[in-house]
Design a protein around this motif. Structure first.
Motif, PDB file in Angstrom:
ATOM      1  N   ALA A   1       0.918  -1.136   0.029  1.00  0.00           N
ATOM      2  CA  ALA A   1       0.082  -0.049  -0.135  1.00  0.00           C
ATOM      3  C   ALA A   1       0.961   1.334  -0.064  1.00  0.00           C
ATOM      4  O   ALA A   1       1.481   1.516   1.047  1.00  0.00           O
ATOM      5  CB  ALA A   1      -1.009   0.082   1.214  1.00  0.00           C
ATOM      6  N   ARG A   2       0.798   2.096  -1.445  1.00  0.00           N
ATOM      7  CA  ARG A   2       1.709   3.281  -1.172  1.00  0.00           C
ATOM      8  C   ARG A   2       1.466   4.135  -0.178  1.00  0.00           C
ATOM      9  O   ARG A   2       2.127   4.767   0.482  1.00  0.00           O
ATOM     10  CB  ARG A   2       1.672   3.741  -2.614  1.00  0.00           C
ATOM     11  N   PRO A   3       0.327   4.495   0.198  1.00  0.00           N
ATOM     12  CA  PRO A   3      -0.241   5.493   1.202  1.00  0.00           C
ATOM     13  C   PRO A   3       0.434   5.028   2.613  1.00  0.00           C
ATOM     14  O   PRO A   3       0.212   5.791   3.648  1.00  0.00           O
ATOM     15  CB  PRO A   3      -1.767   5.723   1.029  1.00  0.00           C
ATOM     16  N   PHE A   4       0.546   3.800   2.705  1.00  0.00           N
ATOM     17  CA  PHE A   4       1.065   3.336   4.036  1.00  0.00           C
ATOM     18  C   PHE A   4       2.587   3.406   3.929  1.00  0.00           C
ATOM     19  O   PHE A   4       3.125   3.839   4.732  1.00  0.00           O
ATOM     20  CB  PHE A   4       0.785   1.940   4.331  1.00  0.00           C
ATOM     21  N   ILE A   5       3.242   3.072   3.017  1.00  0.00           N
ATOM     22  CA  ILE A   5       4.818   3.021   2.797  1.00  0.00           C
ATOM     23  C   ILE A   5       5.394   4.150   2.699  1.00  0.00           C
ATOM     24  O   ILE A   5       6.345   4.406   3.301  1.00  0.00           O
ATOM     25  CB  ILE A   5       5.298   1.880   1.650  1.00  0.00           C
ATOM     26  N   TYR A   6       4.924   5.029   1.855  1.00  0.00           N
ATOM     27  CA  TYR A   6       5.726   6.381   1.418  1.00  0.00           C
ATOM     28  C   TYR A   6       5.191   7.587   2.221  1.00  0.00           C
ATOM     29  O   TYR A   6       5.220   8.589   1.707  1.00  0.00           O
ATOM     30  CB  TYR A   6       5.366   6.427  -0.088  1.00  0.00           C
ATOM     31  N   THR A   7       5.080   7.362   3.517  1.00  0.00           N
ATOM     32  CA  THR A   7       4.698   8.549   4.408  1.00  0.00           C
ATOM     33  C   THR A   7       5.084   8.294   5.700  1.00  0.00           C
ATOM     34  O   THR A   7       5.538   7.233   6.286  1.00  0.00           O
ATOM     35  CB  THR A   7       3.097   8.679   4.389  1.00  0.00           C
ATOM     36  N   THR A   8       5.501   9.374   6.326  1.00  0.00           N
ATOM     37  CA  THR A   8       5.878   9.430   7.737  1.00  0.00           C
ATOM     38  C   THR A   8       4.981   8.876   8.724  1.00  0.00           C
ATOM     39  O   THR A   8       3.810   9.107   8.726  1.00  0.00           O
ATOM     40  CB  THR A   8       6.262  10.983   8.130  1.00  0.00           C
ATOM     41  N   ALA A   9       5.486   8.081   9.568  1.00  0.00           N
ATOM     42  CA  ALA A   9       4.298   7.470  10.638  1.00  0.00           C
ATOM     43  C   ALA A   9       3.830   8.673  11.563  1.00  0.00           C
ATOM     44  O   ALA A   9       4.618   9.647  11.727  1.00  0.00           O
ATOM     45  CB  ALA A   9       5.093   6.614  11.527  1.00  0.00           C
ATOM     46  N   MET A  10       2.611   8.464  11.894  1.00  0.00           N
ATOM     47  CA  MET A  10       1.985   9.391  13.006  1.00  0.00           C
ATOM     48  C   MET A  10       2.897   9.742  14.019  1.00  0.00           C
ATOM     49  O   MET A  10       3.511   8.795  14.562  1.00  0.00           O
ATOM     50  CB  MET A  10       0.524   8.896  13.232  1.00  0.00           C
TER      51      MET A  10
END
Ligand SMILES: *Cc1c(COP(=O)(O)O)cnc(C)c1O
Length: 385
Positions: free
Chosen positions: A262-271
């Protein structure tokens, strides 16, 4: 055609203004709560999604103040070094609470809805969504390679016909509590249809999680179900949990697939890990929140009976979202302004967000019955004019 940004957008902005559809951001200078300072003035707030009053809860502040295990920033994506043990604990606690194998955090609900549809569906598949689904579900469907069809709001016969004609894998996608109307999808009927047509089912529980079902477990629990293998349950923390972020819950293979693909999971900083810690505390408060839910339901009943006695046009909603339908965008804006003069902040929601302009009232367990009675009186004044 080439030209400047101003050339392209100047006329569109002018048109919005002319149609009473121009949007502005009110500035808040107090903690989120039932009483708030907005644009420098005190108001009783009737349009937040903080249904249980947890957004500024003292117990959450205390937990955050006492913590020394996390910093504010997560520093990286989950697959790098951003996955703090608070994130992990929260995922385990959510899965256990909901009776599913796994849960996975997302930075926002919008991204979770994008991720599920973009990742699970492929070309040749079909996404079938309720006409009144949240914009993030619609955008998620459009971002996937699958075909996308909509069915009229809550019309499950129309949905069944679309499923019958599907050739590849199909997925039913729905809000449980609809964000602008407040009414409820029939999860039992949807699960049955999904089963009959070997379709997958994605339920967006943004407005149900924490509010409906046993211990606030959401719409599946409300209907006496737990999510099955081909069910995807999505929930957000920005509403009843009073924090921010979101999660997807379901089977082991579902969650592992999202982690890998899942790209919106992988390519973003964790909350923020502190947001995960705050949400862990919020989950505890939600689980113990039967009194809060009882108060919220009493508030809903009080508001509905008061407003319907005035002859106002309400929806079939039994939820904390109680829209008052208006004849026009101008009327919605005028009523919202008149309520503001009397100290109530109630948002006017207009096209294109909804087909029919409305005041979208939302209730919280924190509202005092006396504040609700005063809002009903204010409506009585407005409708006399
Ligand atoms: C708020 C909302 C979302 C988006 O969640 P965020 O965490 O605010 O991005 C998704 N679906 C529904 C139905 C919502 O109301």
């Amino acid at each position: 055609m080439t030209g400047s940004i101003a050339q392209r957008f100047g006329p569109r902005l002018a048109e919005r203004r002319a149609q009473a559809l121009y949007r502005q951001r009110p500035i808040v200078s107090s903690p989120q709560g039932v009483t708030m300072v907005v644009n420098g003035q005190p108001y009783i707030n009737f349009c937040a999604n903080d249904y249980l009053g947890l957004a500024s809860h003292a117990a959450i502040k205390q937990v955050l103040a006492a913590d020394s295990t996390a910093g504010w920033g997560s520093g990286a994506a989950h697959l790098v070094t951003g996955h703090h043990e608070y994130h992990h604990q929260l995922e385990l606690a959510l899965a256990e609470w909901l009776g599913v194998e796994r849960a996975l955090l997302f930075s926002t609900g919008y991204m979770a809805n994008l991720a599920v549809q973009q990742t699970l569906l492929q070309a040749g598949d079909l996404i079938v969504g309720d006409k009144l689904n949240h914009a993030s579900l619609i955008d998620g469907a459009l971002a996937s390679a699958a075909a996308f069809k909509r069915y009229p709001h809550l019309d499950y016969q129309a949905l069944a016909r679309r499923l019958e004609r599907a050739e590849g894998q199909s997925m039913i996608v729905t809000d449980s509590v609809f964000s602008m109307d407040g009414d409820l999808a029939d999860i039992v009927a949807l699960a049955k249809l999904a089963h009959e047509h070997q379709a997958w089912l994605l339920v967006d529980d943004a407005h149900a999680m924490g509010v409906l079902g046993e211990q606030g477990r959401g719409s599946f629990s409300y209907f006496g179900l737990t999510p099955a293998a081909d069910h995807v349950l999505m929930g957000t923390f920005g509403k009843a949990f009073g924090t921010s972020g979101a999660f997807v819950a379901g089977s082991e293979v579902l969650i592992e697939s999202l982690i890998q693909f899942a790209r919106p999971f992988i390519y973003t900083t964790a909350m923020s890990p502190l947001n995960a810690l705050a949400t862990l505390k919020a989950l505890e408060l939600v689980m113990e929140g039967d009194d809060l839910r009882a108060q919220l339901n009493a508030n809903i009943a009080q508001l509905r009976s008061g407003l319907s006695a005035l002859g106002l046009d309400l929806t079939a909603s039994q939820s904390a979202i109680q829209p008052v339908l208006c004849a026009s965008s101008e009327q919605a804006l005028a009523w919202s302004e008149q309520l503001k003069h009397q100290g109530f902040w109630v948002a006017a929601i207009r096209p294109p967000t909804v087909a029919q302009a409305r005041l979208r009232i939302t209730l919280s367990a924190e509202h005092h019955p006396e504040q609700i009675a005063r809002l009903i009186e204010a409506f009585a004044d407005i409708t006399k004019q």
